[in-house]
Design a protein around this motif. Structure first.
Motif, PDB file in Angstrom:
ATOM      1  N   UNK A   1      22.842  24.727  -3.665  1.00  0.00           N
ATOM      2  CA  UNK A   1      24.241  24.445  -3.344  1.00  0.00           C
ATOM      3  C   UNK A   1      24.544  24.970  -1.946  1.00  0.00           C
ATOM      4  N   UNK A   2      25.656  24.492  -1.412  1.00  0.00           N
ATOM      5  CA  UNK A   2      25.995  24.812  -0.023  1.00  0.00           C
ATOM      6  C   UNK A   2      26.128  26.314   0.187  1.00  0.00           C
ATOM      7  N   UNK A   3      26.789  26.970  -0.766  1.00  0.00           N
ATOM      8  CA  UNK A   3      27.048  28.400  -0.583  1.00  0.00           C
ATOM      9  C   UNK A   3      25.762  29.218  -0.492  1.00  0.00           C
ATOM     10  N   UNK A   4      24.824  28.950  -1.383  1.00  0.00           N
ATOM     11  CA  UNK A   4      23.580  29.739  -1.330  1.00  0.00           C
ATOM     12  C   UNK A   4      22.805  29.382  -0.065  1.00  0.00           C
ATOM     13  N   UNK A   5      22.887  28.112   0.376  1.00  0.00           N
ATOM     14  CA  UNK A   5      22.221  27.720   1.625  1.00  0.00           C
ATOM     15  C   UNK A   5      22.786  28.494   2.803  1.00  0.00           C
ATOM     16  N   UNK A   6      24.104  28.596   2.858  1.00  0.00           N
ATOM     17  CA  UNK A   6      24.753  29.306   3.964  1.00  0.00           C
ATOM     18  C   UNK A   6      24.388  30.791   3.927  1.00  0.00           C
ATOM     19  N   UNK A   7      24.345  31.349   2.728  1.00  0.00           N
ATOM     20  CA  UNK A   7      23.983  32.782   2.606  1.00  0.00           C
ATOM     21  C   UNK A   7      22.565  33.045   3.112  1.00  0.00           C
ATOM     22  N   UNK A   8      21.651  32.182   2.674  1.00  0.00           N
ATOM     23  CA  UNK A   8      20.248  32.375   3.109  1.00  0.00           C
ATOM     24  C   UNK A   8      20.127  32.182   4.616  1.00  0.00           C
TER      25      UNK A   8
ATOM     26  N   UNK B   1      26.681  19.142   8.074  1.00  0.00           N
ATOM     27  CA  UNK B   1      26.410  20.147   9.117  1.00  0.00           C
ATOM     28  C   UNK B   1      27.652  20.991   9.424  1.00  0.00           C
ATOM     29  N   UNK B   2      28.803  20.340   9.532  1.00  0.00           N
ATOM     30  CA  UNK B   2      30.039  21.074   9.837  1.00  0.00           C
ATOM     31  C   UNK B   2      30.323  22.115   8.768  1.00  0.00           C
ATOM     32  N   UNK B   3      30.130  21.721   7.501  1.00  0.00           N
ATOM     33  CA  UNK B   3      30.355  22.654   6.390  1.00  0.00           C
ATOM     34  C   UNK B   3      29.348  23.804   6.419  1.00  0.00           C
ATOM     35  N   UNK B   4      28.097  23.468   6.714  1.00  0.00           N
ATOM     36  CA  UNK B   4      27.042  24.494   6.685  1.00  0.00           C
ATOM     37  C   UNK B   4      27.176  25.472   7.846  1.00  0.00           C
ATOM     38  N   UNK B   5      27.652  25.010   8.987  1.00  0.00           N
ATOM     39  CA  UNK B   5      27.660  25.887  10.170  1.00  0.00           C
ATOM     40  C   UNK B   5      29.021  26.501  10.483  1.00  0.00           C
ATOM     41  N   UNK B   6      30.096  26.004   9.865  1.00  0.00           N
ATOM     42  CA  UNK B   6      31.412  26.554  10.218  1.00  0.00           C
ATOM     43  C   UNK B   6      31.526  28.070   9.975  1.00  0.00           C
ATOM     44  N   UNK B   7      30.827  28.644   8.953  1.00  0.00           N
ATOM     45  CA  UNK B   7      30.925  30.106   8.810  1.00  0.00           C
ATOM     46  C   UNK B   7      30.382  30.865  10.024  1.00  0.00           C
ATOM     47  N   UNK B   8      29.630  30.201  10.899  1.00  0.00           N
ATOM     48  CA  UNK B   8      29.030  30.891  12.052  1.00  0.00           C
ATOM     49  C   UNK B   8      29.812  30.659  13.345  1.00  0.00           C
ATOM     50  N   UNK B   9      30.943  29.962  13.235  1.00  0.00           N
ATOM     51  CA  UNK B   9      31.788  29.771  14.423  1.00  0.00           C
ATOM     52  C   UNK B   9      32.516  31.095  14.696  1.00  0.00           C
TER      53      UNK B   9
END
Ligand code: NAD
Length: 253
Positions: A5-12, A243-251
């Motif tokens: 899922x997106x959340x675990x992907x972003x965490x990793x 991509x926008x969803x996956x990378x927005x936490x890093x903006x």
């Protein structure tokens, strides 16, 4: 490993970014779709509407050059209105934090530079469509000048200095890859410890060789793309989401 899922992907991804000292992003058309610029291979992408004009055809035929410039001007409103996406902005934040020594892109839209990454640190494998060059002597031209000429004569212009054709400063199919950029991309791929392939179908060669080059040299490989790619099997992490969803936490701010 494919993130379930997106959340675990972003965490990793966040953990990998924190552990990395040299991150090299490698971007394709998918990072720019959020800005309104279509990609090549998605349904409705540019590929499905217009087959690309190969370089030898462009050189050989005035009609092909006229058509190439007509297509470019038809896209001008889209390119001119495009702003860096959340993906571009996240990478610019990591760059400003000193995590990214340089970025490799297949894109021609200038949006990484617009997001704040120094032009010298953006390695453009396929050139840049926001200006033009003579294919003979390399003289640079503004698109406004080309458009004026085209509107008056209805023909694609030749160089005022050497009379060879003028083309957007992009690399077409069949055209030689830029040597200095290829060399810099090899260096970056071999020296990084985290390589992020973002928004590329990874089917256009030789550009698509860089993720595996980095992996073989010891980097971790992350692929962020909403469709499967042939290189997913080699990746340490695959984030098959937007991509926008996956990378927005890093903006950053
Ligand atoms: P591509 O069209 O082959 O692949 C883009 C990939 O991104 C596709 O797999 C698509 O499913 C995915 N994608 C699109 N939007 C996404 C999103 N929001 N989130 C996650 N995934 C998304 O593009 P490519 O691999 O870059 O190769 C095409 C060639 O076309 C390149 O050489 C490039 O020079 C050129 N091109 C550039 C632009 C640009 O500069 N913006 C646009 C179109 C084509």
């Amino acid at each position: 490993m494919i993130a379930t899922d997106l959340r675990s992907g972003v965490e990793q991804l966040g953990d990998m970014i924190a552990e990395a000292s040299a991150i090299v992003p490698f971007t394709g058309a998918g990072i720019s779709t959020e800005s309104g610029i279509p990609d090549f291979r998605s349904p409705g992408g540019l590929w499905t509407r217009n087959q690309p004009i190969p370089f030898d055809e462009f050189v050989a035929s005035q009609d092909a050059r006229d058509e190439a410039w007509r297509r470019r001007f038809a896209m001008e409103a889209t390119f001119a209105a495009a702003k860096p996406t959340r993906g571009h902005r996240a990478l610019a934040s990591l760059y400003k934090a000193g995590k990214i020594p340089g970025l490799i892109t297949q894109n021609i839209d200038n949006l990484h530079q617009a997001s704040g990454i120094k032009a010298d640190d953006v390695i453009e494998l396929h050139g840049n469509t926001t200006y033009a060059r003579c294919i003979g002597c390399g003289k640079r031209y503004d698109l406004v000048w080309v458009k004026d000429h085209f509107d008056h004569t209805k023909r694609a212009p030749d160089c005022t200095r050497c009379e060879e054709p003028i083309k957007t400063a992009t690399i077409s199919f069949g055209q030689a890859m830029p040597e200095a950029e290829m060399r810099m991309a090899v260096e970056l791929s071999r020296q990084c410890d985290l390589f992020l392939a973002i928004g590329s179908s990874l089917v256009v060669w030789p550009a698509a060789g860089f993720p595996l080059m980095a992996k073989r040299a010891g980097a971790r490989l992350v692929i962020i793309n909403n469709e499967p790619t042939e290189q997913d099997v080699h990746a340490d992490l695959v984030i098959r989401f937007d991509i926008g969803e996956a990378l927005s936490p890093f903006v950053g701010n």
